[in-house]
Design an enzyme around this catalytic site. Sequence first.
Site, PDB file in Angstrom:
ATOM      1  N   ASP A   1       3.123   3.672   6.535  1.00 51.20           N
ATOM      2  CA  ASP A   1       2.446   3.531   7.822  1.00 51.20           C
ATOM      3  C   ASP A   1       3.322   2.872   8.866  1.00 51.20           C
ATOM      4  OD1 ASP A   1       2.486   0.867   6.750  1.00 51.20           O
ATOM      5  OD2 ASP A   1       0.946   0.332   8.219  1.00 51.20           O
TER       6      ASP A   1
ATOM      7  N   PHE B   1      12.696   4.294  11.297  1.00 53.58           N
ATOM      8  CA  PHE B   1      11.441   3.790  10.752  1.00 53.58           C
ATOM      9  C   PHE B   1      10.603   4.984  10.328  1.00 53.58           C
ATOM     10  CE2 PHE B   1       7.287   1.859  10.452  1.00 53.58           C
ATOM     11  CZ  PHE B   1       7.610   0.746   9.690  1.00 53.58           C
ATOM     12  N   VAL B   2      10.425   5.132   9.023  1.00 52.66           N
ATOM     13  CA  VAL B   2       9.765   6.329   8.521  1.00 52.66           C
ATOM     14  C   VAL B   2       8.284   6.088   8.219  1.00 52.66           C
ATOM     15  CG1 VAL B   2      11.896   7.370   7.652  1.00 52.66           C
ATOM     16  CG2 VAL B   2      10.562   5.915   6.151  1.00 52.66           C
TER      17      VAL B   2
ATOM     18  N   ASP C   1      14.615  -0.916   1.674  1.00 51.63           N
ATOM     19  CA  ASP C   1      15.312  -1.076   2.947  1.00 51.63           C
ATOM     20  C   ASP C   1      16.374  -2.173   2.743  1.00 51.63           C
ATOM     21  OD1 ASP C   1      15.597  -0.713   5.771  1.00 51.63           O
ATOM     22  OD2 ASP C   1      14.189  -2.323   6.181  1.00 51.63           O
TER      23      ASP C   1
ATOM     24  N   LYS D   1       0.801  -1.200   0.000  1.00 50.73           N
ATOM     25  CA  LYS D   1       0.000   0.000   0.000  1.00 50.73           C
ATOM     26  C   LYS D   1       0.851   1.274   0.000  1.00 50.73           C
ATOM     27  CE  LYS D   1      -3.440  -1.925   3.158  1.00 50.73           C
ATOM     28  NZ  LYS D   1      -3.981  -1.678   4.520  1.00 50.73           N
ATOM     29  N   GLY D   2       2.082   1.163   0.456  1.00 52.50           N
ATOM     30  CA  GLY D   2       2.865   2.361   0.791  1.00 52.50           C
ATOM     31  C   GLY D   2       3.098   3.375  -0.308  1.00 52.50           C
TER      32      GLY D   2
ATOM     33  N   ARG E   1      -0.360   7.100   7.734  1.00 55.00           N
ATOM     34  CA  ARG E   1      -0.295   7.075   6.268  1.00 55.00           C
ATOM     35  C   ARG E   1      -0.672   8.407   5.638  1.00 55.00           C
ATOM     36  NH1 ARG E   1       0.538   2.097   3.934  1.00 55.00           N
ATOM     37  NH2 ARG E   1      -0.515   0.400   4.972  1.00 55.00           N
TER      38      ARG E   1
ATOM     39  N   GLU F   1       7.888   2.323  -5.939  1.00 54.30           N
ATOM     40  CA  GLU F   1       7.958   1.751  -4.586  1.00 54.30           C
ATOM     41  C   GLU F   1       8.069   2.894  -3.565  1.00 54.30           C
ATOM     42  OE1 GLU F   1       7.299  -0.266  -2.391  1.00 54.30           O
ATOM     43  OE2 GLU F   1       8.659  -1.965  -2.461  1.00 54.30           O
ATOM     44  N   ASP F   2       7.647   2.619  -2.342  1.00 53.37           N
ATOM     45  CA  ASP F   2       7.753   3.659  -1.314  1.00 53.37           C
ATOM     46  C   ASP F   2       9.166   3.753  -0.746  1.00 53.37           C
ATOM     47  OD1 ASP F   2       7.598   1.201  -0.004  1.00 53.37           O
ATOM     48  OD2 ASP F   2       6.052   1.798   1.422  1.00 53.37           O
TER      49      ASP F   2
ATOM     50  N   LYS G   1      16.974   3.505   1.923  1.00 57.09           N
ATOM     51  CA  LYS G   1      17.678   3.389   3.210  1.00 57.09           C
ATOM     52  C   LYS G   1      18.912   2.506   2.978  1.00 57.09           C
ATOM     53  CE  LYS G   1      14.522   2.728   6.685  1.00 57.09           C
ATOM     54  NZ  LYS G   1      13.836   1.821   7.634  1.00 57.09           N
TER      55      LYS G   1
END
Length: 176
Positions: free
Chosen positions: A157, A150-151, A101, A41-42, A163, A97-98, A129
């Site tokens: 979210d 953690f963003v 990582d 969902k990001g 969100r 993509e959001d 990241k």
Amino acid sequence: MKREPVLLISKEDIQKRVQELAREISKDYRDKKPFVICILKGAWMFMADLVRELKVPVECDFLAVSSYGGETESSGVVKIMADLTRPIEGKDVLIVEDIVDTGLTLRYLKEILLSRAPKSLKICTLLDKPSRRQVKIKLDYVGFEVPDRFVVGYGLDCQEHFRNLPYIAYVEPTNR
Ligand code: 5GP
């Protein structure tokens, strides 16, 4: 535990960077019609802003994935919860993509999508990241590099909170 988000990237800086990325993508895809895949969902907020700034025609589709693991850790085992609605064979695919990582999610997704024989496949991520990377992965367009935090916000979210923040912030995770 109280988890107040701390501002990392402002709404204005996001907007400016999204416009820059869109200019670059429009140039690279001139005379093409990219098939843009939003990873849910990001990435939905980023996708919505990005495609509105593109100067080339696009096809948009959505891929919902869930990675198993702890609250803030990716396991690299990715399950497709909702697949694309159209084939990508012969298309110029752009994954949106959001955040990247460890890179495990994208490595897996790339493998799946490449097996469907697109003409080309590129990756655009809002956030990167790099300090946490476990596998090498080529990112073609990157909005911002972020530290090992953690963003949340702007589509991202933390257990379905934050969100809808119009900016990017970080929160302290409970499990690391
Ligand atoms: P990776 O497989 O690269 O470790 O993780 C990719 C996915 O994990 C991202 O698409 C995102 O859903 C989630 N993720 C990784 N880091 C963060 C973060 O800092 N904040 C949020 N909200 N999600 C993250």
